[in-house]
Scaffold this motif. Sequence first.
Motif, PDB file in Angstrom:
ATOM      1  N   GLU A   1       0.885  -1.117  -0.224  1.00 53.02           N
ATOM      2  CA  GLU A   1       0.048   0.032   0.032  1.00 53.02           C
ATOM      3  C   GLU A   1       0.927   1.242   0.040  1.00 53.02           C
ATOM      4  O   GLU A   1       1.858   1.321   0.780  1.00 53.02           O
ATOM      5  CB  GLU A   1      -1.030   0.174   1.295  1.00 53.02           C
ATOM      6  N   ARG A   2       0.622   2.264  -0.615  1.00 56.50           N
ATOM      7  CA  ARG A   2       0.961   3.694  -0.817  1.00 56.50           C
ATOM      8  C   ARG A   2       0.617   4.398   0.294  1.00 56.50           C
ATOM      9  O   ARG A   2      -0.590   4.258   1.030  1.00 56.50           O
ATOM     10  CB  ARG A   2       0.825   4.331  -1.957  1.00 56.50           C
ATOM     11  N   PRO A   3       1.741   5.215   0.940  1.00 56.95           N
ATOM     12  CA  PRO A   3       1.049   6.000   1.904  1.00 56.95           C
ATOM     13  C   PRO A   3      -0.151   7.064   1.563  1.00 56.95           C
ATOM     14  O   PRO A   3       0.099   7.377   0.376  1.00 56.95           O
ATOM     15  CB  PRO A   3       2.337   6.831   2.294  1.00 56.95           C
ATOM     16  N   VAL A   4      -0.874   7.453   2.303  1.00 55.34           N
ATOM     17  CA  VAL A   4      -2.015   8.242   2.150  1.00 55.34           C
ATOM     18  C   VAL A   4      -1.607   9.933   2.324  1.00 55.34           C
ATOM     19  O   VAL A   4      -0.618  10.264   2.915  1.00 55.34           O
ATOM     20  CB  VAL A   4      -3.098   8.274   3.286  1.00 55.34           C
ATOM     21  N   VAL A   5      -1.923  10.638   1.256  1.00 55.42           N
ATOM     22  CA  VAL A   5      -1.489  12.083   1.174  1.00 55.42           C
ATOM     23  C   VAL A   5      -2.997  12.697   1.849  1.00 55.42           C
ATOM     24  O   VAL A   5      -3.964  12.595   1.216  1.00 55.42           O
ATOM     25  CB  VAL A   5      -1.210  12.685   0.114  1.00 55.42           C
ATOM     26  N   GLY A   6      -2.865  13.466   2.907  1.00 59.07           N
ATOM     27  CA  GLY A   6      -4.073  14.083   3.664  1.00 59.07           C
ATOM     28  C   GLY A   6      -3.956  15.615   3.740  1.00 59.07           C
ATOM     29  O   GLY A   6      -2.789  15.847   3.645  1.00 59.07           O
ATOM     30  N   VAL A   7      -4.996  15.941   4.167  1.00 61.63           N
ATOM     31  CA  VAL A   7      -5.001  17.477   4.688  1.00 61.63           C
ATOM     32  C   VAL A   7      -5.894  17.529   5.947  1.00 61.63           C
ATOM     33  O   VAL A   7      -6.682  16.827   6.045  1.00 61.63           O
ATOM     34  CB  VAL A   7      -5.606  18.312   3.617  1.00 61.63           C
ATOM     35  N   GLY A   8      -5.397  18.611   6.534  1.00 62.86           N
ATOM     36  CA  GLY A   8      -6.272  18.879   7.865  1.00 62.86           C
ATOM     37  C   GLY A   8      -6.224  20.363   8.092  1.00 62.86           C
ATOM     38  O   GLY A   8      -5.149  21.091   7.704  1.00 62.86           O
ATOM     39  N   ILE A   9      -7.203  20.897   8.312  1.00 64.08           N
ATOM     40  CA  ILE A   9      -7.533  22.503   8.357  1.00 64.08           C
ATOM     41  C   ILE A   9      -7.882  22.935   9.691  1.00 64.08           C
ATOM     42  O   ILE A   9      -9.093  22.217  10.253  1.00 64.08           O
ATOM     43  CB  ILE A   9      -8.576  22.925   7.203  1.00 64.08           C
ATOM     44  N   ILE A  10      -7.185  23.936  10.264  1.00 61.05           N
ATOM     45  CA  ILE A  10      -7.425  24.530  11.416  1.00 61.05           C
ATOM     46  C   ILE A  10      -8.313  25.649  11.061  1.00 61.05           C
ATOM     47  O   ILE A  10      -7.758  27.007  10.482  1.00 61.05           O
ATOM     48  CB  ILE A  10      -6.275  24.993  12.293  1.00 61.05           C
ATOM     49  N   VAL A  11      -9.577  25.762  11.406  1.00 64.91           N
ATOM     50  CA  VAL A  11     -10.420  26.894  11.041  1.00 64.91           C
ATOM     51  C   VAL A  11     -10.522  27.861  12.189  1.00 64.91           C
ATOM     52  O   VAL A  11     -11.064  27.189  13.266  1.00 64.91           O
ATOM     53  CB  VAL A  11     -11.886  26.491  10.451  1.00 64.91           C
ATOM     54  N   GLU A  12     -10.391  28.833  12.398  1.00 63.84           N
ATOM     55  CA  GLU A  12     -10.162  29.685  13.376  1.00 63.84           C
ATOM     56  C   GLU A  12     -11.015  30.949  13.369  1.00 63.84           C
ATOM     57  O   GLU A  12     -11.433  31.709  12.360  1.00 63.84           O
ATOM     58  CB  GLU A  12      -8.731  30.397  13.435  1.00 63.84           C
ATOM     59  N   ARG A  13     -11.730  30.955  14.406  1.00 62.03           N
ATOM     60  CA  ARG A  13     -12.865  32.129  14.615  1.00 62.03           C
ATOM     61  C   ARG A  13     -11.977  33.543  14.969  1.00 62.03           C
ATOM     62  O   ARG A  13     -11.136  33.392  15.412  1.00 62.03           O
ATOM     63  CB  ARG A  13     -13.959  31.851  15.507  1.00 62.03           C
ATOM     64  N   PRO A  14     -12.736  34.686  14.849  1.00 63.49           N
ATOM     65  CA  PRO A  14     -12.110  35.925  15.352  1.00 63.49           C
ATOM     66  C   PRO A  14     -11.789  35.791  16.811  1.00 63.49           C
ATOM     67  O   PRO A  14     -10.728  36.624  17.098  1.00 63.49           O
ATOM     68  CB  PRO A  14     -12.987  36.945  14.810  1.00 63.49           C
TER      69      PRO A  14
ATOM     70  N   SER B   1     -14.379  29.751   5.003  1.00 60.47           N
ATOM     71  CA  SER B   1     -13.152  29.718   5.227  1.00 60.47           C
ATOM     72  C   SER B   1     -12.277  30.553   4.226  1.00 60.47           C
ATOM     73  O   SER B   1     -12.219  30.417   2.994  1.00 60.47           O
ATOM     74  CB  SER B   1     -12.501  28.383   5.328  1.00 60.47           C
ATOM     75  N   THR B   2     -11.551  31.589   4.828  1.00 58.44           N
ATOM     76  CA  THR B   2     -10.741  32.595   4.048  1.00 58.44           C
ATOM     77  C   THR B   2      -9.339  32.344   4.515  1.00 58.44           C
ATOM     78  O   THR B   2      -9.073  31.933   5.522  1.00 58.44           O
ATOM     79  CB  THR B   2     -11.303  34.015   4.356  1.00 58.44           C
ATOM     80  N   ASP B   3      -8.395  33.008   3.712  1.00 58.63           N
ATOM     81  CA  ASP B   3      -6.850  33.025   3.951  1.00 58.63           C
ATOM     82  C   ASP B   3      -6.361  31.658   4.222  1.00 58.63           C
ATOM     83  O   ASP B   3      -5.524  31.565   4.929  1.00 58.63           O
ATOM     84  CB  ASP B   3      -6.577  33.975   5.324  1.00 58.63           C
TER      85      ASP B   3
ATOM     86  N   ARG C   1      -9.518  31.154   8.593  1.00 58.25           N
ATOM     87  CA  ARG C   1     -10.405  32.057   9.355  1.00 58.25           C
ATOM     88  C   ARG C   1     -11.683  31.902   8.668  1.00 58.25           C
ATOM     89  O   ARG C   1     -12.022  31.426   7.620  1.00 58.25           O
ATOM     90  CB  ARG C   1      -9.821  33.232   9.338  1.00 58.25           C
ATOM     91  N   SER C   2     -12.633  31.945   9.706  1.00 58.67           N
ATOM     92  CA  SER C   2     -14.167  31.975   9.419  1.00 58.67           C
ATOM     93  C   SER C   2     -14.949  32.611  10.308  1.00 58.67           C
ATOM     94  O   SER C   2     -14.475  32.853  11.505  1.00 58.67           O
ATOM     95  CB  SER C   2     -14.348  30.464   9.448  1.00 58.67           C
ATOM     96  N   THR C   3     -15.907  33.091   9.885  1.00 63.40           N
ATOM     97  CA  THR C   3     -16.883  33.622  10.863  1.00 63.40           C
ATOM     98  C   THR C   3     -18.401  33.244  10.832  1.00 63.40           C
ATOM     99  O   THR C   3     -19.341  33.304  11.414  1.00 63.40           O
ATOM    100  CB  THR C   3     -17.274  35.269  10.544  1.00 63.40           C
ATOM    101  N   GLY C   4     -18.377  31.839   9.929  1.00 63.72           N
ATOM    102  CA  GLY C   4     -19.352  31.107   9.999  1.00 63.72           C
ATOM    103  C   GLY C   4     -19.485  30.275  10.945  1.00 63.72           C
ATOM    104  O   GLY C   4     -18.906  30.031  11.912  1.00 63.72           O
ATOM    105  N   ALA C   5     -20.753  29.236  10.815  1.00 65.52           N
ATOM    106  CA  ALA C   5     -21.139  28.169  11.963  1.00 65.52           C
ATOM    107  C   ALA C   5     -21.142  26.996  11.118  1.00 65.52           C
ATOM    108  O   ALA C   5     -21.688  26.892  10.110  1.00 65.52           O
ATOM    109  CB  ALA C   5     -22.378  28.742  12.478  1.00 65.52           C
ATOM    110  N   PRO C   6     -20.873  25.967  11.964  1.00 64.64           N
ATOM    111  CA  PRO C   6     -21.040  24.742  11.165  1.00 64.64           C
ATOM    112  C   PRO C   6     -22.587  24.548  10.855  1.00 64.64           C
ATOM    113  O   PRO C   6     -23.479  24.753  11.764  1.00 64.64           O
ATOM    114  CB  PRO C   6     -20.796  23.525  12.045  1.00 64.64           C
TER     115      PRO C   6
END
Length: 148
Positions: A4-17, A65-67, A91-96
């Motif tokens: 099996e080949r290693p996985v390439v993943g992403v994780g995102i830190i979404v930060e509010r003001p 999500s911006t920036d 960054r985000s000002t939204g809500a889930p």
Amino acid sequence: MTAERPVVGVGIIVERPDGRILLGRRVKPAEPETWCLPGGHLEAGETVEQAARRECFEESGIADSTDATTYVAVVDSGSPRGGVVFGVHARSTGAPTGPGEPHIFPEWIWADPADLPRPLFPASDALLRAWTGAPPDPAWQVLRVRAG
């Protein structure tokens, strides 16, 4: 038999003001329950930032999500399969509005980075340690990404 080949993943830190960050309660079958950043696999033709924003929207419903900036790559050198996960900060000002995947993420919260719920999903823990400057887990190699 092909390895099996290693996985390439992403994780995102979404930060509010207010500095709080988005975490989902992860209840994937056959795995221990953990808290996790939005994230997933990089798909062909996507940039790291596009993948992170897509995964965030698919899992939590947050579309503003911006920036979005890639800040680190962490390599899982402690597991047999391995893998690399790119960390993105936005960054985000939204809500889930989700959960978009209620069978995996039944709950999303905004958490204080100084008082995170535990346990954290291992890749999320590695990304958050890199973001906060905490010492890395010995099972993870941390590679800082330079902008530009």
